[in-house]
Design an enzyme around this catalytic site. Structure first.
Site, PDB file in Angstrom:
ATOM      1  N   ASN A 223       0.862  -1.193   0.000  1.00 58.75           N
ATOM      2  CA  ASN A 223       0.000   0.000   0.000  1.00 58.75           C
ATOM      3  C   ASN A 223       0.896   1.240   0.000  1.00 58.75           C
ATOM      4  O   ASN A 223       1.529   1.546   1.004  1.00 58.75           O
ATOM      5  CB  ASN A 223      -0.887  -0.050   1.264  1.00 58.75           C
ATOM      6  CG  ASN A 223      -1.674   1.229   1.483  1.00 58.75           C
ATOM      7  OD1 ASN A 223      -1.816   2.047   0.572  1.00 58.75           O
ATOM      8  ND2 ASN A 223      -2.182   1.402   2.691  1.00 58.75           N
ATOM      9  N   TRP A 224       0.921   1.944  -1.134  1.00 59.60           N
ATOM     10  CA  TRP A 224       1.838   3.087  -1.268  1.00 59.60           C
ATOM     11  C   TRP A 224       1.303   4.345  -0.590  1.00 59.60           C
ATOM     12  O   TRP A 224       2.007   5.343  -0.505  1.00 59.60           O
ATOM     13  CB  TRP A 224       2.103   3.382  -2.750  1.00 59.60           C
ATOM     14  CG  TRP A 224       2.765   2.260  -3.493  1.00 59.60           C
ATOM     15  CD1 TRP A 224       3.126   1.029  -3.005  1.00 59.60           C
ATOM     16  CD2 TRP A 224       3.157   2.266  -4.875  1.00 59.60           C
ATOM     17  NE1 TRP A 224       3.704   0.276  -3.987  1.00 59.60           N
ATOM     18  CE2 TRP A 224       3.742   1.001  -5.151  1.00 59.60           C
ATOM     19  CE3 TRP A 224       3.066   3.204  -5.901  1.00 59.60           C
ATOM     20  CZ2 TRP A 224       4.230   0.673  -6.406  1.00 59.60           C
ATOM     21  CZ3 TRP A 224       3.545   2.872  -7.157  1.00 59.60           C
ATOM     22  CH2 TRP A 224       4.127   1.609  -7.403  1.00 59.60           C
ATOM     23  N   LYS A 225       0.059   4.309  -0.184  1.00 58.97           N
ATOM     24  CA  LYS A 225      -0.600   5.478   0.426  1.00 58.97           C
ATOM     25  C   LYS A 225      -0.422   6.711  -0.479  1.00 58.97           C
ATOM     26  O   LYS A 225      -0.341   6.562  -1.692  1.00 58.97           O
ATOM     27  CB  LYS A 225      -0.055   5.717   1.830  1.00 58.97           C
ATOM     28  CG  LYS A 225      -0.075   4.451   2.675  1.00 58.97           C
ATOM     29  CD  LYS A 225       0.165   4.703   4.124  1.00 58.97           C
ATOM     30  CE  LYS A 225       0.221   3.372   4.858  1.00 58.97           C
ATOM     31  NZ  LYS A 225       0.264   3.510   6.288  1.00 58.97           N
TER      32      LYS A 225
ATOM     33  N   HIS B 209      -9.256   0.808   5.997  1.00 61.11           N
ATOM     34  CA  HIS B 209      -7.920   1.074   6.546  1.00 61.11           C
ATOM     35  C   HIS B 209      -8.062   2.054   7.717  1.00 61.11           C
ATOM     36  O   HIS B 209      -8.896   2.962   7.673  1.00 61.11           O
ATOM     37  CB  HIS B 209      -7.014   1.658   5.452  1.00 61.11           C
ATOM     38  CG  HIS B 209      -5.577   1.693   5.869  1.00 61.11           C
ATOM     39  ND1 HIS B 209      -5.082   2.641   6.723  1.00 61.11           N
ATOM     40  CD2 HIS B 209      -4.537   0.870   5.572  1.00 61.11           C
ATOM     41  CE1 HIS B 209      -3.788   2.411   6.931  1.00 61.11           C
ATOM     42  NE2 HIS B 209      -3.434   1.340   6.236  1.00 61.11           N
TER      43      HIS B 209
ATOM     44  N   GLU C   6      -6.448   4.535   8.568  1.00 62.53           N
ATOM     45  CA  GLU C   6      -6.318   5.964   8.213  1.00 62.53           C
ATOM     46  C   GLU C   6      -7.634   6.505   7.647  1.00 62.53           C
ATOM     47  O   GLU C   6      -7.974   7.664   7.859  1.00 62.53           O
ATOM     48  CB  GLU C   6      -5.147   6.142   7.226  1.00 62.53           C
ATOM     49  CG  GLU C   6      -3.812   5.963   7.929  1.00 62.53           C
ATOM     50  CD  GLU C   6      -2.678   5.450   7.059  1.00 62.53           C
ATOM     51  OE1 GLU C   6      -2.763   5.515   5.824  1.00 62.53           O
ATOM     52  OE2 GLU C   6      -1.685   4.966   7.651  1.00 62.53           O
TER      53      GLU C   6
ATOM     54  N   GLU D 277      -4.576  -5.242  11.266  1.00 62.69           N
ATOM     55  CA  GLU D 277      -3.560  -4.195  11.369  1.00 62.69           C
ATOM     56  C   GLU D 277      -3.707  -3.464  12.700  1.00 62.69           C
ATOM     57  O   GLU D 277      -4.520  -2.526  12.808  1.00 62.69           O
ATOM     58  CB  GLU D 277      -3.731  -3.184  10.236  1.00 62.69           C
ATOM     59  CG  GLU D 277      -3.590  -3.776   8.855  1.00 62.69           C
ATOM     60  CD  GLU D 277      -3.142  -2.718   7.855  1.00 62.69           C
ATOM     61  OE1 GLU D 277      -2.043  -2.851   7.334  1.00 62.69           O
ATOM     62  OE2 GLU D 277      -3.875  -1.750   7.648  1.00 62.69           O
TER      63      GLU D 277
ATOM     64  N   GLY E  40       3.098   2.147  10.658  1.00 60.37           N
ATOM     65  CA  GLY E  40       3.982   3.278  10.372  1.00 60.37           C
ATOM     66  C   GLY E  40       4.813   3.720  11.558  1.00 60.37           C
ATOM     67  O   GLY E  40       5.421   4.790  11.534  1.00 60.37           O
TER      68      GLY E  40
ATOM     69  N   SER F 266       4.129  -2.238  10.146  1.00 64.54           N
ATOM     70  CA  SER F 266       5.598  -2.194  10.168  1.00 64.54           C
ATOM     71  C   SER F 266       6.253  -3.533   9.837  1.00 64.54           C
ATOM     72  O   SER F 266       7.293  -3.877  10.400  1.00 64.54           O
ATOM     73  CB  SER F 266       6.098  -1.667  11.525  1.00 64.54           C
ATOM     74  OG  SER F 266       5.646  -0.342  11.708  1.00 64.54           O
TER      75      SER F 266
HETATM   76  C1  PEP Z   1      -0.458   0.042   6.438  1.00 63.88           C
HETATM   77  O1  PEP Z   1      -0.656   1.240   6.446  1.00 63.88           O
HETATM   78  O2  PEP Z   1      -1.330  -0.728   6.015  1.00 63.88           O
HETATM   79  C2  PEP Z   1       0.819  -0.441   6.966  1.00 63.88           C
HETATM   80  C3  PEP Z   1       0.896  -1.699   7.306  1.00 63.88           C
HETATM   81  O3  PEP Z   1       1.836   0.466   7.040  1.00 63.88           O
HETATM   82  P1  PEP Z   1       3.319   0.194   7.593  1.00 63.88           P
HETATM   83  O4  PEP Z   1       3.808  -1.083   6.973  1.00 63.88           O
HETATM   84  O5  PEP Z   1       4.119   1.381   7.171  1.00 63.88           O
HETATM   85  O6  PEP Z   1       3.205   0.067   9.079  1.00 63.88           O
END
Ligand code: PEP
Length: 253
Positions: free
Chosen positions: A9-11, A99, A101, A171, A177, A217
């Protein structure tokens, strides 16, 4: 047998040239490796999706294109929105829904997420439904009930046939992040708990075939141990998906 899925996921990251270079580097890595035992998806910002799809298609790549979001409504007067049917037309086959976010910054609640999943399924796309607890819920030992609430209010509203087309991503929000990861045991415990809740609701066939990804992460150092857990069927990767070498290391972990 559940096929692993690693989705990047590049966001809202990368400029145009960087995004196109990243797709190209990922395809180069794919060509030099054997990724046949794993599904790999890239989930770029919308605006890069069509050129990314063209690139993947022209390269004969097996990499799946995903979308980070979609509208909860069908096509119409919804300025700024992108519908599931548009996403289908540009060649994407997976859509992230829920998600953290989107939940936290855009107030997406269960009713909206349920509509989004309906729109995604109507287009025969695969929803990747994200669930996860905040740190205070983990600290107060209410992480399991938080996940159950998130599942019951959205995913469990759908039939078994619909659910068999979904992917779940667990998650923990405190690990996204932050560089902080759930321990392999914490991830396994939650994944097993999620699978058992699908078992109770829909029975063993659906629960046993359900892919549950871990996100938070994941990186080349911790991926192998997380991915070796019985109920961890892949990863949803944020930061580490922005570097082709790190993404490759996770795919091959
Ligand atoms: C995500 O936002 O879905 C995610 C897992 O981000 P990160 O790997 O940077 O924690």
């Amino acid at each position: 047998m559940r096929k692993r899925l690693i989705a990047g996921n590049w966001k809202m990251n990368l400029h145009w040239n960087e995004a196109m270079s990243l797709v190209s580097e990922i395809v180069q890595n794919e060509n030099q490796s054997d990724w046949s035992s794993v599904d790999v998806a890239v989930i770029p910002p919308f605006i890069y999706s069509r050129p990314a799809f063209e690139f993947l298609k022209n390269a004969g790549s097996n990499i799946i294109l995903g979308s980070q979001n979609c509208a909860s409504t069908e096509n119409g007067a919804f300025t700024g929105e992108i519908s599931a049917s548009m996403i289908e037309q540009i060649g994407a086959t997976m859509v992230l829904v829920g998600h953290s976010e989107r939940r936290d910054y855009y107030n997406e609640d269960a009713a909206v997420l349920k509509e989004k999943i309906s729109r995604v399924l109507e287009q025969n796309l695969t929803p990747i439904f994200c669930c996860g607890e905040h740190l205070k819920q983990r600290k107060s030992n209410s992480h399991e009930s938080t996940i159950i609430d998130q599942l019951e209010s959205v995913v469990f509203q759908f039939s078994g046939e619909d659910v068999s087309k979904m992917v779940i991503a667990y998650e923990p929000v405190w690990a996204i992040g932050k560089g902080e990861t759930a321990s392999p045991q914490q991830a396994q415990d939650m994944h097993a708990f999620i699978r058992s809740s699908f078992h109770k609701k829909y029975g063993s066939e659906i629960a046993d075939n359900l892919r549950i990804l871990y996100g938070g992460s994941m990186n080349p150092t911790n991926a192998a141990e997380l991915l070796s857990q019985t109920d961890v069927d892949g990863g949803l990767i944020g930061g580490a998906a922005l570097a082709a070498d790190k993404f490759k290391a996770i795919i091959e972990a």
